[in-house]
Design a protein around this motif. Structure first.
Motif, PDB file in Angstrom:
ATOM      1  N   VAL A 334       0.858  -1.186   0.000  1.00  0.00           N
ATOM      2  CA  VAL A 334       0.000   0.000   0.000  1.00  0.00           C
ATOM      3  C   VAL A 334       0.889   1.229   0.000  1.00  0.00           C
ATOM      4  CG1 VAL A 334      -1.771   1.281   1.254  1.00  0.00           C
ATOM      5  CG2 VAL A 334      -1.821  -1.228   1.232  1.00  0.00           C
ATOM      6  N   GLU A 335       0.659   2.109  -0.926  1.00  0.00           N
ATOM      7  CA  GLU A 335       1.461   3.331  -1.007  1.00  0.00           C
ATOM      8  C   GLU A 335       1.252   4.187   0.238  1.00  0.00           C
ATOM      9  OE1 GLU A 335       2.062   7.274  -3.831  1.00  0.00           O
ATOM     10  OE2 GLU A 335       0.470   5.827  -4.245  1.00  0.00           O
ATOM     11  N   ARG A 336       2.342   4.532   0.890  1.00  0.00           N
ATOM     12  CA  ARG A 336       2.258   5.366   2.083  1.00  0.00           C
ATOM     13  C   ARG A 336       2.401   6.825   1.696  1.00  0.00           C
ATOM     14  NH1 ARG A 336       6.035   3.849   6.839  1.00  0.00           N
ATOM     15  NH2 ARG A 336       4.655   5.413   7.739  1.00  0.00           N
ATOM     16  N   PRO A 337       1.714   7.692   2.384  1.00  0.00           N
ATOM     17  CA  PRO A 337       1.859   9.121   2.082  1.00  0.00           C
ATOM     18  C   PRO A 337       3.253   9.612   2.427  1.00  0.00           C
ATOM     19  CG  PRO A 337       0.643   8.835   4.124  1.00  0.00           C
ATOM     20  CD  PRO A 337       0.807   7.470   3.527  1.00  0.00           C
ATOM     21  N   VAL A 338       3.753  10.530   1.627  1.00  0.00           N
ATOM     22  CA  VAL A 338       5.043  11.154   1.916  1.00  0.00           C
ATOM     23  C   VAL A 338       4.857  12.285   2.927  1.00  0.00           C
ATOM     24  CG1 VAL A 338       6.895  12.543   0.930  1.00  0.00           C
ATOM     25  CG2 VAL A 338       6.084  10.512  -0.259  1.00  0.00           C
ATOM     26  N   CYS A 339       3.832  13.081   2.739  1.00  0.00           N
ATOM     27  CA  CYS A 339       3.557  14.154   3.689  1.00  0.00           C
ATOM     28  C   CYS A 339       2.052  14.357   3.798  1.00  0.00           C
ATOM     29  CB  CYS A 339       4.264  15.453   3.310  1.00  0.00           C
ATOM     30  SG  CYS A 339       3.801  16.134   1.703  1.00  0.00           S
ATOM     31  N   GLU A 340       1.646  14.896   4.896  1.00  0.00           N
ATOM     32  CA  GLU A 340       0.237  15.158   5.163  1.00  0.00           C
ATOM     33  C   GLU A 340       0.093  16.626   5.527  1.00  0.00           C
ATOM     34  OE1 GLU A 340      -0.635  10.763   7.173  1.00  0.00           O
ATOM     35  OE2 GLU A 340      -0.496  12.569   8.427  1.00  0.00           O
ATOM     36  N   ALA A 341      -1.063  17.177   5.228  1.00  0.00           N
ATOM     37  CA  ALA A 341      -1.306  18.573   5.580  1.00  0.00           C
ATOM     38  C   ALA A 341      -2.707  18.723   6.153  1.00  0.00           C
ATOM     39  CB  ALA A 341      -1.144  19.485   4.356  1.00  0.00           C
ATOM     40  N   ARG A 342      -2.864  19.727   6.963  1.00  0.00           N
ATOM     41  CA  ARG A 342      -4.165  19.994   7.588  1.00  0.00           C
ATOM     42  C   ARG A 342      -4.458  21.491   7.447  1.00  0.00           C
ATOM     43  NH1 ARG A 342      -7.320  17.422  11.486  1.00  0.00           N
ATOM     44  NH2 ARG A 342      -8.611  18.802  12.778  1.00  0.00           N
ATOM     45  N   LYS A 363       6.873  10.100   6.412  1.00  0.00           N
ATOM     46  CA  LYS A 363       7.856   9.069   6.090  1.00  0.00           C
ATOM     47  C   LYS A 363       8.644   8.656   7.328  1.00  0.00           C
ATOM     48  CE  LYS A 363      10.361  11.099   3.027  1.00  0.00           C
ATOM     49  NZ  LYS A 363      11.392  11.205   1.985  1.00  0.00           N
ATOM     50  N   ASP A 364       9.364   7.543   7.201  1.00  0.00           N
ATOM     51  CA  ASP A 364      10.250   7.095   8.270  1.00  0.00           C
ATOM     52  C   ASP A 364      11.621   7.741   8.175  1.00  0.00           C
ATOM     53  OD1 ASP A 364       8.295   5.400   9.294  1.00  0.00           O
ATOM     54  OD2 ASP A 364       8.900   3.743   7.986  1.00  0.00           O
ATOM     55  N   THR A 365      11.846   8.469   7.098  1.00  0.00           N
ATOM     56  CA  THR A 365      13.099   9.194   6.916  1.00  0.00           C
ATOM     57  C   THR A 365      12.774  10.679   6.764  1.00  0.00           C
ATOM     58  OG1 THR A 365      12.998   8.849   4.519  1.00  0.00           O
ATOM     59  CG2 THR A 365      14.221   7.223   5.822  1.00  0.00           C
ATOM     60  N   ARG A 366      13.788  11.499   6.763  1.00  0.00           N
ATOM     61  CA  ARG A 366      13.524  12.933   6.725  1.00  0.00           C
ATOM     62  C   ARG A 366      13.011  13.376   5.357  1.00  0.00           C
ATOM     63  NH1 ARG A 366      19.012  16.579   6.554  1.00  0.00           N
ATOM     64  NH2 ARG A 366      19.770  15.947   4.503  1.00  0.00           N
ATOM     65  N   LEU A 367      12.227  14.420   5.370  1.00  0.00           N
ATOM     66  CA  LEU A 367      11.672  15.034   4.167  1.00  0.00           C
ATOM     67  C   LEU A 367      12.468  16.304   3.889  1.00  0.00           C
ATOM     68  CD1 LEU A 367       9.216  14.918   2.132  1.00  0.00           C
ATOM     69  CD2 LEU A 367       8.061  16.483   3.703  1.00  0.00           C
ATOM     70  N   THR A 368      12.929  16.450   2.639  1.00  0.00           N
ATOM     71  CA  THR A 368      13.810  17.584   2.333  1.00  0.00           C
ATOM     72  C   THR A 368      13.125  18.699   1.554  1.00  0.00           C
ATOM     73  OG1 THR A 368      14.598  16.440   0.358  1.00  0.00           O
ATOM     74  CG2 THR A 368      15.876  16.156   2.385  1.00  0.00           C
ATOM     75  N   GLY A 369      11.830  18.641   1.405  1.00  0.00           N
ATOM     76  CA  GLY A 369      11.099  19.706   0.730  1.00  0.00           C
ATOM     77  C   GLY A 369       9.633  19.316   0.596  1.00  0.00           C
ATOM     78  N   TRP A 370       8.748  20.305   0.559  1.00  0.00           N
ATOM     79  CA  TRP A 370       7.317  20.004   0.484  1.00  0.00           C
ATOM     80  C   TRP A 370       6.586  21.136  -0.235  1.00  0.00           C
ATOM     81  CZ3 TRP A 370       4.819  24.008   2.791  1.00  0.00           C
ATOM     82  CH2 TRP A 370       5.492  24.699   3.799  1.00  0.00           C
ATOM     83  N   GLU A 371       5.399  20.799  -0.735  1.00  0.00           N
ATOM     84  CA  GLU A 371       4.521  21.789  -1.344  1.00  0.00           C
ATOM     85  C   GLU A 371       3.077  21.386  -1.032  1.00  0.00           C
ATOM     86  OE1 GLU A 371       4.829  23.604  -5.556  1.00  0.00           O
ATOM     87  OE2 GLU A 371       3.249  22.073  -5.714  1.00  0.00           O
ATOM     88  N   VAL A 372       2.294  22.353  -0.594  1.00  0.00           N
ATOM     89  CA  VAL A 372       0.884  22.126  -0.292  1.00  0.00           C
ATOM     90  C   VAL A 372       0.063  22.921  -1.294  1.00  0.00           C
ATOM     91  CG1 VAL A 372      -0.952  22.408   1.417  1.00  0.00           C
ATOM     92  CG2 VAL A 372       1.342  21.736   2.158  1.00  0.00           C
ATOM     93  N   PRO A 409      12.170  16.152  10.025  1.00  0.00           N
ATOM     94  CA  PRO A 409      12.546  14.792  10.418  1.00  0.00           C
ATOM     95  C   PRO A 409      11.342  13.862  10.330  1.00  0.00           C
ATOM     96  CG  PRO A 409      12.250  16.189  12.342  1.00  0.00           C
ATOM     97  CD  PRO A 409      12.137  17.086  11.144  1.00  0.00           C
ATOM     98  N   ALA A 410      11.570  12.571  10.449  1.00  0.00           N
ATOM     99  CA  ALA A 410      10.473  11.603  10.416  1.00  0.00           C
ATOM    100  C   ALA A 410       9.445  11.964  11.476  1.00  0.00           C
ATOM    101  CB  ALA A 410      11.014  10.192  10.652  1.00  0.00           C
ATOM    102  N   GLY A 411       8.204  12.148  11.038  1.00  0.00           N
ATOM    103  CA  GLY A 411       7.143  12.525  11.961  1.00  0.00           C
ATOM    104  C   GLY A 411       7.129  13.993  12.333  1.00  0.00           C
ATOM    105  N   GLY A 412       8.079  14.772  11.818  1.00  0.00           N
ATOM    106  CA  GLY A 412       8.172  16.179  12.169  1.00  0.00           C
ATOM    107  C   GLY A 412       7.103  17.025  11.484  1.00  0.00           C
ATOM    108  N   THR A 413       6.803  18.159  12.068  1.00  0.00           N
ATOM    109  CA  THR A 413       5.774  19.048  11.523  1.00  0.00           C
ATOM    110  C   THR A 413       6.272  20.479  11.445  1.00  0.00           C
ATOM    111  OG1 THR A 413       4.809  19.495  13.703  1.00  0.00           O
ATOM    112  CG2 THR A 413       3.890  17.646  12.458  1.00  0.00           C
TER     113      THR A 413
END
Length: 437
Positions: A334-342, A363-372, A409-413
């Motif tokens: 099952v494809e896991r989300p890379v990032c979530e937004a609220r 993700k379980d690893t760090r995210l190095t960029g995002w766009e909402v 970081p993983a789980g970071g917001t």
């Protein structure tokens, strides 16, 4: 008139004027009994509603009793109180230092990390004062002293009030510096510990933005009215300090953290840690509408409810992927989300609303960029975006990271926010989609 070289109370030799506080002139002096340099604050006529010498002396004695209770490495120590020819003098620790006001005049606005560091130091002293039942009442950049080694100390408890001691101001006088007052004090209410929290937030805002959150105005009455209404300008340079700063500046006193909590959050930002620490209490939901159109930190409900549009996957639809029935002999993923937004509407007022968007690394690893991205309802416009970079094509909106909040970081917001103006009074919040950039 006190002059250089004069001996006060047979002990303190005045050497030179070094400043002026809320209550009077400050001198560098020599304690001839103990052979040490001290600061002597001379209370001037007119700094209390009644200029009678007796009232001035009583006020100074009360101030000395209050301030002398506080022993803290980030608060200026009061040693003694003296009286001469009907004029009271406070004898204090002498610090080679300069007010934060002067530092900002010379260097301009400070980086968010440095402001968080200074703020944590001042909050630690004010938290100790609050624990002893002491209000400061006039937390401003002019009362924050920066020592030669870069530490901050809070000075001038001349407007302090210890719990259980009656005020000497009376007569409806508003006590404090107008541009740094809390809205409730500007509105005529009695100050409390949350008022000091707000004033600390205003002081840190000024260090970041170069001007107080309510601006400056030669017409003090007009400024007080603006403060009371909560007409604040959203910060633009606060970076990782934004969430904490906006919590300190909440319009409703009960929504602000206490000073000890403020210290913990500021220290976390200064050290590069998440501002909302594990075990940190959640701020209570307000009982009524806040006047202040500001974004707030995670987990806070405004105006009794938060409207939210959620769901956000990298390249996925606005629904969680569902696994197909397994095929014998094949593995299923099952494809896991890379990032979530609220997307949250945290406050509404006629013709507009305050929006906060939280971005989480799933993700379980760090995210190095995002766009909402999301589609704005027709007739909606965005103003005062903070903590993100905006791109808009018609009603389609994209917000991407800034340098300081690009890596999670993983789980970071992280969060960003803005003011949405609309002609139709709002409606259902849009659903936002989050992608890695």
């Amino acid at each position: 008139m006190t002059r250089e070289g004069e001996l006060v109370a047979g002990r303190y030799r005045l050497e030179r004027k070094v400043g002026r506080g809320a209550m009077g002139v400050v001198w560098q002096a020599r304690d001839e009994r103990l052979g040490r340099t001290v600061a002597v604050k001379q209370l001037l006529p007119g700094t209390v509603p009644d200029d009678a010498p007796f009232r001035s002396i009583v006020r100074a004695m009360r101030e000395a009793r209050v301030a002398a209770k506080l022993k803290h490495p980030h608060a200026v120590t009061v040693y003694d109180v003296a009286e001469q020819d009907g004029t009271p003098f406070l004898i204090m620790e002498f610090l080679p230092s300069r007010p934060l006001t002067d530092l900002l005049a010379d260097e301009g606005p400070l980086p968010a990390g440095r402001v968080a560091e200074l703020g944590a130091q001042i909050a630690s002293a004010l938290a100790a004062a609050h624990a002893d039942g002491i209000l400061h009442r006039d937390v401003t950049p002019n009362n924050v002293l920066i020592t030669e080694d870069g530490r901050a100390k809070i000075a001038d408890f001349g407007l302090s009030h210890a719990a259980g001691e009656g005020t000497m101001t009376g007569g409806g006088l508003v006590v404090g510096t107008p541009a740094f007052l809390s809205p409730e004090v500007a509105d005529g209410e009695e100050p409390g510990y949350p008022s000091d929290v707000f004033s600390l937030g205003s002081t840190l805002y000024t260090a970041l933005e170069g001007a107080p959150p309510f601006g400056t105005d030669g017409n003090q009455i007009a400024l007080l009215k603006r403060v009371a209404r909560g007409e604040i300008t959203a910060p633009r340079n606060s970076g990782p300090l934004t969430d904490v700063l906006l919590r300190l500046l909440r319009h409703t006193p009960g929504e602000r953290p206490d000073m000890a909590e403020a210290e913990r959050m500021l220290a976390a930002v200064a050290e590069g840690r998440p501002a909302v620490l594990a075990g940190t209490k959640r701020l209570p939901a307000p009982t009524g509408r806040s006047k202040l159109p500001l974004a707030i930190g995670a987990g806070v409900a405004v105006a009794g409810a938060v409207l939210a549009g959620i769901l956000l996957f990298d390249g996925g639809p606005a629904e969680k992927p569902v696994a197909a029935p397994p095929v014998p002999g094949q593995s299923t993923t099952v494809e896991r989300p890379v990032c979530e937004a609220r997307y949250e509407v945290t406050n509404r007022w006629p013709g507009g609303s305050e929006i906060r968007v939280s971005v989480r690394n799933a993700k379980d690893t760090r995210l190095t960029g995002w766009e909402v991205s999301w589609t704005m309802p027709p007739g909606t416009r965005i103003a005062n975006l903070w903590n993100g970079s905006l791109a808009q094509d018609g009603d389609r909106v994209r917000v991407s990271e800034l340098d300081w909040n690009a890596v999670l970081p993983a789980g970071g917001t992280t969060t960003f926010g803005f003011i949405a103006t609309t002609d139709d009074g709002g409606g259902t919040p849009p659903v936002a989609e989050c992608r890695s950039s």
